[in-house]
Write an enzyme that holds these catalytic residues in place. Structure first.
Site, mmCIF file in Angstrom:
data_model
loop_
_atom_site.group_PDB
_atom_site.id
_atom_site.type_symbol
_atom_site.label_atom_id
_atom_site.label_comp_id
_atom_site.label_asym_id
_atom_site.label_seq_id
_atom_site.Cartn_x
_atom_site.Cartn_y
_atom_site.Cartn_z
ATOM 1 N N THR A 162 -2.257 -2.127 6.971
ATOM 2 C CA THR A 162 -2.425 -1.083 5.958
ATOM 3 C C THR A 162 -3.389 -1.583 4.886
ATOM 4 O O THR A 162 -3.561 -0.944 3.862
ATOM 5 C CB THR A 162 -1.072 -0.690 5.334
ATOM 6 O OG1 THR A 162 -1.242 0.505 4.570
ATOM 7 C CG2 THR A 162 -0.509 -1.787 4.460
ATOM 8 N N ASP A 175 -11.646 4.898 15.555
ATOM 9 C CA ASP A 175 -10.301 5.256 15.099
ATOM 10 C C ASP A 175 -10.311 6.713 14.609
ATOM 11 O O ASP A 175 -10.941 7.030 13.608
ATOM 12 C CB ASP A 175 -9.863 4.326 13.959
ATOM 13 C CG ASP A 175 -8.377 4.503 13.623
ATOM 14 O OD1 ASP A 175 -7.809 3.591 12.998
ATOM 15 O OD2 ASP A 175 -7.798 5.547 13.990
ATOM 16 N N GLU A 232 -8.700 4.432 19.171
ATOM 17 C CA GLU A 232 -7.383 4.412 18.506
ATOM 18 C C GLU A 232 -7.012 5.802 17.977
ATOM 19 O O GLU A 232 -7.860 6.542 17.449
ATOM 20 C CB GLU A 232 -7.398 3.411 17.348
ATOM 21 C CG GLU A 232 -6.049 3.300 16.618
ATOM 22 C CD GLU A 232 -5.894 1.979 15.918
ATOM 23 O OE1 GLU A 232 -5.948 1.958 14.664
ATOM 24 O OE2 GLU A 232 -5.726 0.948 16.607
ATOM 25 N N TYR A 284 4.009 7.616 10.410
ATOM 26 C CA TYR A 284 3.163 6.429 10.270
ATOM 27 C C TYR A 284 3.350 5.756 8.906
ATOM 28 O O TYR A 284 3.570 4.554 8.819
ATOM 29 C CB TYR A 284 1.730 6.909 10.451
ATOM 30 C CG TYR A 284 0.612 5.903 10.457
ATOM 31 C CD1 TYR A 284 -0.698 6.341 10.415
ATOM 32 C CD2 TYR A 284 0.827 4.532 10.529
ATOM 33 C CE1 TYR A 284 -1.755 5.456 10.438
ATOM 34 C CE2 TYR A 284 -0.221 3.636 10.548
ATOM 35 C CZ TYR A 284 -1.511 4.121 10.493
ATOM 36 O OH TYR A 284 -2.567 3.243 10.511
ATOM 37 N N TYR A 285 3.272 6.542 7.838
ATOM 38 C CA TYR A 285 3.289 5.955 6.494
ATOM 39 C C TYR A 285 4.652 6.156 5.823
ATOM 40 O O TYR A 285 4.728 6.462 4.635
ATOM 41 C CB TYR A 285 2.184 6.579 5.627
ATOM 42 C CG TYR A 285 0.782 6.260 6.105
ATOM 43 C CD1 TYR A 285 -0.051 7.262 6.578
ATOM 44 C CD2 TYR A 285 0.308 4.951 6.121
ATOM 45 C CE1 TYR A 285 -1.339 6.980 7.019
ATOM 46 C CE2 TYR A 285 -0.979 4.661 6.557
ATOM 47 C CZ TYR A 285 -1.797 5.680 7.001
ATOM 48 O OH TYR A 285 -3.068 5.400 7.441
ATOM 49 N N ARG A 322 -14.718 -1.980 13.027
ATOM 50 C CA ARG A 322 -14.109 -0.799 13.620
ATOM 51 C C ARG A 322 -14.540 0.404 12.799
ATOM 52 O O ARG A 322 -14.721 0.304 11.583
ATOM 53 C CB ARG A 322 -12.582 -0.920 13.700
ATOM 54 C CG ARG A 322 -11.860 -1.089 12.388
ATOM 55 C CD ARG A 322 -10.415 -1.509 12.638
ATOM 56 N NE ARG A 322 -9.723 -1.741 11.389
ATOM 57 C CZ ARG A 322 -8.804 -0.930 10.876
ATOM 58 N NH1 ARG A 322 -8.455 0.172 11.545
ATOM 59 N NH2 ARG A 322 -8.219 -1.211 9.727
ATOM 60 N N TYR A 365 -13.979 4.352 11.644
ATOM 61 C CA TYR A 365 -13.166 5.564 11.570
ATOM 62 C C TYR A 365 -14.102 6.738 11.865
ATOM 63 O O TYR A 365 -15.202 6.810 11.297
ATOM 64 C CB TYR A 365 -12.567 5.718 10.172
ATOM 65 C CG TYR A 365 -11.515 4.692 9.836
ATOM 66 C CD1 TYR A 365 -11.866 3.487 9.235
ATOM 67 C CD2 TYR A 365 -10.180 4.918 10.128
ATOM 68 C CE1 TYR A 365 -10.904 2.537 8.926
ATOM 69 C CE2 TYR A 365 -9.211 3.967 9.814
ATOM 70 C CZ TYR A 365 -9.584 2.786 9.211
ATOM 71 O OH TYR A 365 -8.628 1.857 8.903
ATOM 72 N N HIS A 420 -0.476 5.895 0.150
ATOM 73 C CA HIS A 420 -0.705 6.753 1.316
ATOM 74 C C HIS A 420 0.148 8.006 1.173
ATOM 75 O O HIS A 420 1.263 7.934 0.620
ATOM 76 C CB HIS A 420 -0.294 6.025 2.613
ATOM 77 C CG HIS A 420 -1.318 5.085 3.158
ATOM 78 N ND1 HIS A 420 -2.517 5.513 3.681
ATOM 79 C CD2 HIS A 420 -1.317 3.731 3.258
ATOM 80 C CE1 HIS A 420 -3.212 4.460 4.084
ATOM 81 N NE2 HIS A 420 -2.515 3.372 3.842
ATOM 82 N N HIS A 428 -0.788 3.075 16.770
ATOM 83 C CA HIS A 428 0.097 2.342 15.867
ATOM 84 C C HIS A 428 1.544 2.552 16.282
ATOM 85 O O HIS A 428 1.903 3.645 16.742
ATOM 86 C CB HIS A 428 -0.077 2.859 14.431
ATOM 87 C CG HIS A 428 -1.442 2.642 13.887
ATOM 88 N ND1 HIS A 428 -1.805 1.498 13.235
ATOM 89 C CD2 HIS A 428 -2.554 3.419 13.931
ATOM 90 C CE1 HIS A 428 -3.075 1.598 12.882
ATOM 91 N NE2 HIS A 428 -3.551 2.746 13.305
ATOM 92 N N ASP A 485 0.785 -1.234 0.000
ATOM 93 C CA ASP A 485 0.000 0.000 0.000
ATOM 94 C C ASP A 485 0.823 1.295 0.000
ATOM 95 O O ASP A 485 0.844 2.059 0.979
ATOM 96 C CB ASP A 485 -0.975 0.004 1.186
ATOM 97 C CG ASP A 485 -2.047 1.064 1.014
ATOM 98 O OD1 ASP A 485 -2.904 1.181 1.900
ATOM 99 O OD2 ASP A 485 -2.003 1.785 -0.013
HETATM 100 O O1 LIG Z 1 -5.994 1.534 11.467
HETATM 101 C C1 LIG Z 1 -5.676 2.351 10.589
HETATM 102 O O2 LIG Z 1 -5.324 3.511 10.857
HETATM 103 C C2 LIG Z 1 -5.717 1.938 9.186
HETATM 104 O O3 LIG Z 1 -6.169 0.860 8.894
HETATM 105 C C3 LIG Z 1 -5.218 2.933 8.182
HETATM 106 C C4 LIG Z 1 -5.873 2.740 6.856
HETATM 107 O O4 LIG Z 1 -5.711 3.897 6.071
HETATM 108 C C5 LIG Z 1 -5.248 1.570 6.089
HETATM 109 O O5 LIG Z 1 -3.868 1.833 5.908
HETATM 110 C C6 LIG Z 1 -5.919 1.443 4.734
HETATM 111 O O6 LIG Z 1 -5.224 1.568 3.711
HETATM 112 O O7 LIG Z 1 -7.149 1.207 4.741
HETATM 113 MG MG LIG Z 2 -5.642 3.048 12.995
HETATM 114 MG MG LIG Z 3 -3.154 1.328 3.915
#
Ligand SMILES: O=C(O)C(=O)C[C@@H](O)[C@H](O)C(=O)O
Ligand SMILES: [Mg+2]
Ligand SMILES: [Mg+2]
Length: 389
Positions: A295, A193, A219, A89-90, A162, A164, A45, A244, A42
């Site tokens: 991810t 989240d 989260e 994070y990314y 979960r 968001y 991002h 994370h 992935d």
């Molecule tokens: O827990 C999280 O934060 C994710 O899952 C991030 C998401 O953006 C994940 O990386 C995705 O690509 O769905």
């Molecule tokens: Mg998360």
């Molecule tokens: Mg991802």
């Protein structure tokens, strides 16, 4: 045994939401004929720079060719020098290191004729519970389609989700109300989240407002690397807090500041299985729980996490890897399996990572590079192809 060649192949696989994620398949060839596979998962991002595939393959060749793939400690040290840890994070360097490290464990376990989990501490479990993600509401009228997702996935055996949250708390509240009025005790909301979108006080206000509905944990309820903010939130919130882990230094700060109850550990974000095991040990030493994040990997990355999770003693919360269910297809001959909401490990008699590349699918989804195309920040944040303003 010595590494003889590294091969990288980029693929773009759409999700059911229409959003296309780009991943890189790693093959590590050896002079013994064994080939290890991994997944740099992935790249879609932020931040919006992209890695040059040809140059990356040449760089990895220069680092790895001639090395013994069993020398994972030395190779990880070299990878850290070339793709350093970052307090982000990314961080794409983490994705790169993860793809290589996974392929090392795969080629070594294949060479030994054992399951990958045998090199990761063995198996305490053959499966573990996961939850399905409901992506963030921006508009109230998105609640209906998300309720439909819960209904469909519940029929398939996923009873834990979960959510968001944080962009439209009215919609979040409406969604939670609908979930509990329509599905009652049949559905569990594992977590809210906040994805580091709000500062800890705003996140606390939203959490208190939504706490009339049950959920297990919260989260990322503070800005990036706000270790003190996480601690303030945690001490004023009745629910366990997870974050994370994206670097050893970040985890050290969170331990020092007692920022969380749970470390969300995903090899992709910490840079590999070797690093993820260190993070899991640090969590154990600090008396914290662990859940396995995601991810949203394809089956290669997801299988690696299944092997990783099988050995963890303090995997005390439902985990997140559901990528193969989110994408319309995969690039392996047989996808990793989910049964009644459990991620199930490949049979222990199968050597290596337990999934095999499907080159017809790889050719179908192959992309020439990791260029971004025309995507908006909203699409990148909420993993959708929706273009509403
Ligand atoms: O827990 C999280 O934060 C994710 O899952 C991030 C998401 O953006 C994940 O990386 C995705 O690509 O769905
Ligand atoms: Mg998360
Ligand atoms: Mg991802």
């Amino acid at each position: 045994m010595k590494i003889s060649k590294v091969k990288l192949t980029a693929v773009g696989v759409p999700r059911h939401t229409g959003f296309v994620n780009k991943h890189v398949i790693v093959q590590i060839e050896t002079d013994e004929g064994a080939v290890g596979i991994g997944e740099m998962s992935d790249f879609s991002h932020l931040p919006r720079y992209s890695v040059d595939m040809k140059d990356l393959e040449a760089t990895l060749d220069s680092i790895l060719i001639g090395k013994n793939p069993f020398d994972t400690a030395d190779i990880n040290r070299e990878l850290d020098l070339n793709f350093p840890q970052a307090l982000y994070y990314y961080e794409k360097g983490s994705f790169i290191r993860n793809g290589v490290d996974t392929a090392l464990y795969d080629v070594c376990s294949k060479f030994l004729g054992v399951s990958m989990s045998d090199l990761l501490g063995g198996r305490q479990r053959e499966k573990f519970k996961v939850c399905y993600p409901i992506f963030r509401h921006r508009f109230l009228d998105e609640v209906d389609e998300n309720i439909d997702i819960v209904r469909t996935r519940l029929e398939q055996g996923f009873d834990t989700f979960r959510l968001y949250v944080g962009k439209n708390v009215d919609a979040d509240e409406t969604f939670l109300d609908r979930v509990y009025s329509e599905f009652g005790g049949k559905v569990t909301i594992k977590s809210l989240d906040f994805s580091h979108l709000l500062d800890w006080k705003d996140a606390l206000r939203a959490t208190k407002r939504l706490s009339k509905y049950h959920f297990d944990l919260v989260e990322s309820p503070a800005f990036w690397n706000d270790f003190e903010g996480l601690n303030h939130f945690r001490l004023q919130c009745e629910f366990p807090v997870s974050e994370h882990v994206w670097s050893p230094r970040q985890q050290y700060e969170m331990i020092k500041k007692d920022s969380v109850d749970i470390f969300n550990i995903a090899p992709v974000f910490i840079g590999g299985l070797t690093a993820a095991r260190k993070a899991a040990y640090a969590a154990e030493v600090a008396g914290k729980s662990v859940l396995i994040g995601t991810t949203q990997e394809l089956s290669i990355g997801t299988s690696a996490m299944a092997h990783f999770g099988s050995a963890l003693p303090h995997l005390n919360y439902t985990s997140d890897p559901t990528g193969p269910e989110l994408y319309i297809d995969d690039i392996v001959t047989h996808k990793i399996k989910y049964e009644n909401g459990y991620l199930t490990l490949p049979d222990r008699n199968i050597v290596g990572i337990g999934v095999d590349l499907d080159w017809n699918k790889i050719e179908k989804y192959r992309v020439p590079d990791l260029s971004w195309g025309d995507v908006s920040v909203h699409q990148l944040q909420d993993r959708t192809s929706q273009t509403r303003g």
